[in-house]
Structures are given as C-alpha cells and as structure tokens.
Design an enzyme around this catalytic site. Sequence first.
Site, PDB file in Angstrom:
ATOM      1  N   VAL A 104      56.642  41.066   5.640  1.00  0.00           N
ATOM      2  CA  VAL A 104      56.884  40.215   6.798  1.00  0.00           C
ATOM      3  C   VAL A 104      55.574  39.521   7.130  1.00  0.00           C
ATOM      4  O   VAL A 104      54.523  40.172   7.213  1.00  0.00           O
ATOM      5  CB  VAL A 104      57.363  41.038   8.013  1.00  0.00           C
ATOM      6  N   CYS A 105      55.628  38.200   7.262  1.00  0.00           N
ATOM      7  CA  CYS A 105      54.455  37.427   7.673  1.00  0.00           C
ATOM      8  C   CYS A 105      53.301  37.667   6.687  1.00  0.00           C
ATOM      9  O   CYS A 105      53.484  37.557   5.478  1.00  0.00           O
ATOM     10  CB  CYS A 105      54.092  37.806   9.108  1.00  0.00           C
ATOM     11  N   THR A 106      52.112  38.035   7.187  1.00  0.00           N
ATOM     12  CA  THR A 106      50.959  38.210   6.305  1.00  0.00           C
ATOM     13  C   THR A 106      50.960  39.566   5.604  1.00  0.00           C
ATOM     14  O   THR A 106      49.965  39.927   4.956  1.00  0.00           O
ATOM     15  CB  THR A 106      49.648  38.043   7.090  1.00  0.00           C
ATOM     16  N   THR A 124      54.772  33.191   3.123  1.00  0.00           N
ATOM     17  CA  THR A 124      54.072  33.902   4.181  1.00  0.00           C
ATOM     18  C   THR A 124      53.952  32.959   5.364  1.00  0.00           C
ATOM     19  O   THR A 124      54.459  31.833   5.325  1.00  0.00           O
ATOM     20  CB  THR A 124      52.689  34.402   3.705  1.00  0.00           C
ATOM     21  N   ALA A 157      58.282  34.628   6.236  1.00  0.00           N
ATOM     22  CA  ALA A 157      57.251  33.853   6.908  1.00  0.00           C
ATOM     23  C   ALA A 157      56.852  34.529   8.225  1.00  0.00           C
ATOM     24  O   ALA A 157      56.903  35.739   8.353  1.00  0.00           O
ATOM     25  CB  ALA A 157      57.758  32.429   7.128  1.00  0.00           C
TER      26      ALA A 157
END
Length: 325
Positions: A104-106, A124, A157
């Site tokens: 998730v995300c970074t 990302t 992202a």
Amino acid sequence: MAQRTVLFVLFDDVQSLDVTGPLEVFTGAERHTPGSYRIRTASLDGAPVRTSSGLTLVPDEALTRARVPHTLVVPGGRGTRRDDPQLTDWLRIHAPRAERLVSVCTGAIPLAAAGLLDGRRVTTHWAYSDTLARHHPAVRVDPDPIYVRDGSVYTSAGVTSGIDLALALVEEDLGRDAALTVARHLVVFLRRPGNQAQFSAQLAAQTARREPLREVQHWITEHPGADLSVEALAARARLSPRHFARAFRADTGTTPGRYVDRVRLEHARRLLEDTADGVEEISRASGYGTPEGMRRAFVRALGTAPAEYRRRFRPAPAAAPAPAH
C-alpha cells in the site's frame, strides 16, 4: 473454504490508514463470511509501533515468529523511506513464500529494496514514483493507476487506494456480494478500477480560487453532456470568453477545453464500467455527441476503443446459481 491468513507488517512511522483501511475491509469480509480470513499484525520484534500521525499500534506478534501468511501486506509511510536492513532481510527471505504479496502506498519501497519487484509492473504514491523508479531501475513503475496486479504481486497508490485494492482482493476471494456488503458498510465505492488514474480531473486541476470559476468547475462535472464551449462557460461565470479562459487557466493550471475533455472521459469510463448502457447513449450523455467522437477521444487518451475498454474493465456478471437437485 480454506481460511486465508492476512498479515500486516508494522514499523515505526507507518501510515496508520495504510494499515487500518485494508484491515477494516478484511475484517468486514470475515464478519460477512466467517472463517474466510484470519487477520494478524506483526512488527519485527513484536513491540508496539508509533505511526506517522502519533497513533500507537500494538502488534499481535513478532515477524520472526509469524507463520507464512496467504496474503502479506506491507503498508507505506515515512518509515519506508529510511533504510531498515532487518526488515529488508526479513522480506527477502519470507515474503516470497506468501501466496499473495501486497503493498500500500510507499510499501513498494521496502519490497523493491528486497528485490521482490524486479521485472514487475508496479505503482506507488504519485509523489514517490520517480524516486522508486530511479533507485530501482529493474522495477517498471507506472505512476498513474490506483492499483496494479502483476502475477501474485499487488501494489497500490496513495493511502485510500489500499481500501480499493483490499476490496478487489475480497471480491477475488469471496465474490462481488461480499465485497459490496463491506463497501456499503464502509460507505465507499465498491469498485474504483485499478486502471483509474490517481488524479481525477478535479484533483489534477487545482480548485479555482474565485467562486464563479469554482461553480463552473462543479457545473461541468454535473453536466458533461451540456454545451461546454468556452463561450457557454464564460456566460455562466459572467465573464467575457477571453477573460474567462485566461482566469480559468490561471486558477486551475489547465485550459477549459482540457478540463472538459478529462471530465467527459471520466464520465464515459464510469458509465462503461458500471452500466449496461449502449455506446451511443453513453456518447450523448458524456457530451461526445456520436459514438465515433467518443471512440476518437478514447483512442487518443487511452489507446483503446470504448467497446474494448468495457470488455477489459467492466466486472463480469455474477454466475447464475446452479439448479437445485
């Protein structure tokens, strides 16, 4: 049905919503279908972690003692931007044994550091896509989608897109009804398709500072099939066409025409994904006038025709129940 263990990796300065958003989705799915998921959280040594917002999370166990899960979830946050050799080593050794690897995300950053994303297409948070691509040239970074699947690896992202990805995984595991029930409970959309851009037209363009221009932006979104020429929009803002075009670009960073094009494209995509309306009807409702006009816009922006887009991204209809014997 075999129970799937979902293990969330915790570390200091993790983004709390990257954890709690997907966790609530899987927990809701377990309530809907008891026995479907076993949700666990773990930090390296089992100690509590402090999130980037100051919230303290108490893990269920230490990663060093955790069993291999079905789904391993690596959230993002400021903590991913600091090198952590212990976490990287643990991921390198243990993460490939999971049947499904999710970031998730970074959270994609420590996975890439462990060499687990080499040769794969991933996404990302838009603000870190260039950094990920620069530091890990073997990873194919796509900064646009809200989530991407490449084999058994799923990347998403920024922040709330983790909820979208978790709902997609629940739909994959348990079916649309389970995912829809969870989405309704959380008051979110069931399906923002993974290919959807991280920025909608309203996010990609700045919100206008001046009230008449903000009202025009809202009106465009609500009426994509209307006359949205510069002259018509300028009249709504009570400005001359030249003054309106200049002011709109100064306030939003884009021209009225480009903003209208993006709103219409988003509207047509949603109708293709979520309705059974015909292409001709959708082209009129979205302001293209004719199917050919919409086809040209889709090919120019997305590289595919509307019919092919629908085939690829509209959810398959639920299978009819088997007849009773």
